[in-house]
Design a protein around this motif. Structure first.
Motif, PDB file in Angstrom:
ATOM      1  N   SER A 162      38.827   4.876  -9.341  1.00  0.00           N
ATOM      2  CA  SER A 162      37.630   5.641  -9.527  1.00  0.00           C
ATOM      3  C   SER A 162      36.745   5.393 -10.075  1.00  0.00           C
ATOM      4  CB  SER A 162      38.507   6.388  -9.265  1.00  0.00           C
ATOM      5  OG  SER A 162      39.211   6.821  -8.279  1.00  0.00           O
ATOM      6  N   ILE A 163      36.888   5.163 -11.763  1.00  0.00           N
ATOM      7  CA  ILE A 163      36.274   5.660 -12.487  1.00  0.00           C
ATOM      8  C   ILE A 163      35.286   3.893 -12.778  1.00  0.00           C
ATOM      9  CG2 ILE A 163      35.899   5.189 -14.922  1.00  0.00           C
ATOM     10  CD1 ILE A 163      38.181   6.825 -15.654  1.00  0.00           C
ATOM     11  N   ARG A 164      36.255   2.655 -11.862  1.00  0.00           N
ATOM     12  CA  ARG A 164      35.275   1.579 -12.043  1.00  0.00           C
ATOM     13  C   ARG A 164      34.363   1.385 -10.981  1.00  0.00           C
ATOM     14  NH1 ARG A 164      36.199  -2.295 -15.578  1.00  0.00           N
ATOM     15  NH2 ARG A 164      37.531  -3.031 -15.735  1.00  0.00           N
ATOM     16  N   ILE A 165      34.710   1.789  -9.265  1.00  0.00           N
ATOM     17  CA  ILE A 165      33.803   2.329  -8.843  1.00  0.00           C
ATOM     18  C   ILE A 165      32.510   3.118  -9.204  1.00  0.00           C
ATOM     19  CG2 ILE A 165      33.544   3.367  -6.424  1.00  0.00           C
ATOM     20  CD1 ILE A 165      35.863   2.438  -5.790  1.00  0.00           C
ATOM     21  N   TYR A 166      32.735   4.080  -9.737  1.00  0.00           N
ATOM     22  CA  TYR A 166      31.583   5.383 -10.398  1.00  0.00           C
ATOM     23  C   TYR A 166      30.903   3.984 -11.794  1.00  0.00           C
ATOM     24  CZ  TYR A 166      29.209   9.128 -11.562  1.00  0.00           C
ATOM     25  OH  TYR A 166      28.799  10.414 -11.719  1.00  0.00           O
ATOM     26  N   GLY A 167      31.463   3.568 -12.062  1.00  0.00           N
ATOM     27  CA  GLY A 167      31.107   2.683 -12.705  1.00  0.00           C
ATOM     28  C   GLY A 167      29.520   1.962 -12.301  1.00  0.00           C
ATOM     29  N   TYR A 168      29.821   0.916 -11.153  1.00  0.00           N
ATOM     30  CA  TYR A 168      28.611   1.017 -10.732  1.00  0.00           C
ATOM     31  C   TYR A 168      27.670   1.818 -10.152  1.00  0.00           C
ATOM     32  CZ  TYR A 168      32.218  -2.880  -9.573  1.00  0.00           C
ATOM     33  OH  TYR A 168      32.778  -3.390  -9.335  1.00  0.00           O
ATOM     34  N   ILE A 169      27.743   2.812 -10.541  1.00  0.00           N
ATOM     35  CA  ILE A 169      27.035   3.861  -9.748  1.00  0.00           C
ATOM     36  C   ILE A 169      25.352   4.301 -11.418  1.00  0.00           C
ATOM     37  CG2 ILE A 169      26.005   6.389  -9.354  1.00  0.00           C
ATOM     38  CD1 ILE A 169      28.382   5.495  -7.082  1.00  0.00           C
ATOM     39  N   ASN A 170      26.739   4.394 -12.267  1.00  0.00           N
ATOM     40  CA  ASN A 170      26.448   4.926 -13.328  1.00  0.00           C
ATOM     41  C   ASN A 170      27.228   4.208 -14.507  1.00  0.00           C
ATOM     42  OD1 ASN A 170      26.444   6.661 -16.449  1.00  0.00           O
ATOM     43  ND2 ASN A 170      26.702   9.080 -14.837  1.00  0.00           N
ATOM     44  N   ALA A 194      30.800   2.559 -16.836  1.00  0.00           N
ATOM     45  CA  ALA A 194      31.079   1.239 -16.866  1.00  0.00           C
ATOM     46  C   ALA A 194      31.961   0.745 -18.138  1.00  0.00           C
ATOM     47  CB  ALA A 194      30.140   0.415 -16.808  1.00  0.00           C
ATOM     48  N   ARG A 195      30.561   1.302 -18.775  1.00  0.00           N
ATOM     49  CA  ARG A 195      30.619   0.662 -20.542  1.00  0.00           C
ATOM     50  C   ARG A 195      31.514   1.236 -21.280  1.00  0.00           C
ATOM     51  NH1 ARG A 195      25.627   3.064 -22.873  1.00  0.00           N
ATOM     52  NH2 ARG A 195      24.783   2.186 -21.027  1.00  0.00           N
ATOM     53  N   TYR A 196      31.892   2.110 -21.024  1.00  0.00           N
ATOM     54  CA  TYR A 196      33.100   3.064 -21.133  1.00  0.00           C
ATOM     55  C   TYR A 196      34.080   3.062 -20.499  1.00  0.00           C
ATOM     56  CZ  TYR A 196      29.821   4.361 -25.403  1.00  0.00           C
ATOM     57  OH  TYR A 196      28.717   4.633 -25.880  1.00  0.00           O
ATOM     58  N   TYR A 197      34.531   3.020 -20.219  1.00  0.00           N
ATOM     59  CA  TYR A 197      35.287   2.417 -19.112  1.00  0.00           C
ATOM     60  C   TYR A 197      36.766   2.607 -19.782  1.00  0.00           C
ATOM     61  CZ  TYR A 197      39.416   0.851 -14.963  1.00  0.00           C
ATOM     62  OH  TYR A 197      40.072   0.570 -14.823  1.00  0.00           O
ATOM     63  N   VAL A 198      37.381   2.312 -20.470  1.00  0.00           N
ATOM     64  CA  VAL A 198      38.701   1.876 -20.732  1.00  0.00           C
ATOM     65  C   VAL A 198      38.696   3.635 -21.583  1.00  0.00           C
ATOM     66  CG1 VAL A 198      40.593   0.733 -22.369  1.00  0.00           C
ATOM     67  CG2 VAL A 198      39.239  -0.388 -21.956  1.00  0.00           C
ATOM     68  N   GLN A 199      37.980   4.031 -22.381  1.00  0.00           N
ATOM     69  CA  GLN A 199      37.725   5.224 -23.078  1.00  0.00           C
ATOM     70  C   GLN A 199      37.855   6.164 -21.994  1.00  0.00           C
ATOM     71  OE1 GLN A 199      35.585   2.225 -24.035  1.00  0.00           O
ATOM     72  NE2 GLN A 199      35.557   2.475 -25.925  1.00  0.00           N
TER      73      GLN A 199
END
Length: 149
Positions: A31-39, A43-48
């Motif tokens: 979910s966070i990976r997918i939302y990283g394409y929008i915001n 994407a920048r702070y994915y792991v955290q």
């Protein structure tokens, strides 16, 4: 009769929230990976963010687990038991930990929502701790009353 229906409906809602929460935690990395394409911030702070949200999610699931345990005693018409006192204390601890984990998010990105979430969980933690003391006294009175009967 209406009270019993309300309790059962609340129990059902807790069950739905518990199992939905498990699904959300399991799918969090995707979910966070997918939302990283929008915001791009996600994407920048994915792991955290995966770690922060996963830890918060597990703690929230533990709160729901304790609530579900307490509701079993409500359905059994035996609310004032030591197990509920312990559950309330644990829920307070979990709430404080969620506030602490969320405070860690302030170092990544500060929003008014983060401050509100911290405040809500600190208040929930305090409320749970105070309610555990109320339940502890009620359990003591109940045990004392049971001994005199």
């Amino acid at each position: 009769m209406k009270e019993n229906n309300l309790v059962r409906a609340t129990k059902l809602l807790l069950d739905i929230m518990f199992f939905s929460g498990l699904a959300v935690i399991v799918t969090l990395p995707v979910s966070i990976r997918i939302y990283g394409y929008i915001n791009s911030w996600f994407a920048r702070y994915y792991v955290q963010l995966v770690v922060l949200f996963a830890v918060s999610g597990v703690l929230a699931e533990l709160i729901l687990y304790e609530l579900r345990r307490m509701f079993r005693t409500v359905l059994a018409n035996d609310c004032f038991v030591e197990a509920n006192v312990k559950s309330l204390k644990r829920m307070g601890t979990y709430s404080f930990l969620i506030a602490l984990v969320t405070a860690g998010r302030m170092f990544l990105y500060l929003t008014p929502a983060v401050m509100i979430i911290i405040l809500v969980f600190v208040i929930a933690g305090l409320f749970s701790r105070v309610l555990s003391q109320v339940f502890d006294r009620a359990v003591a009175y109940k045990l004392e009353n049971d001994l005199t009967i």
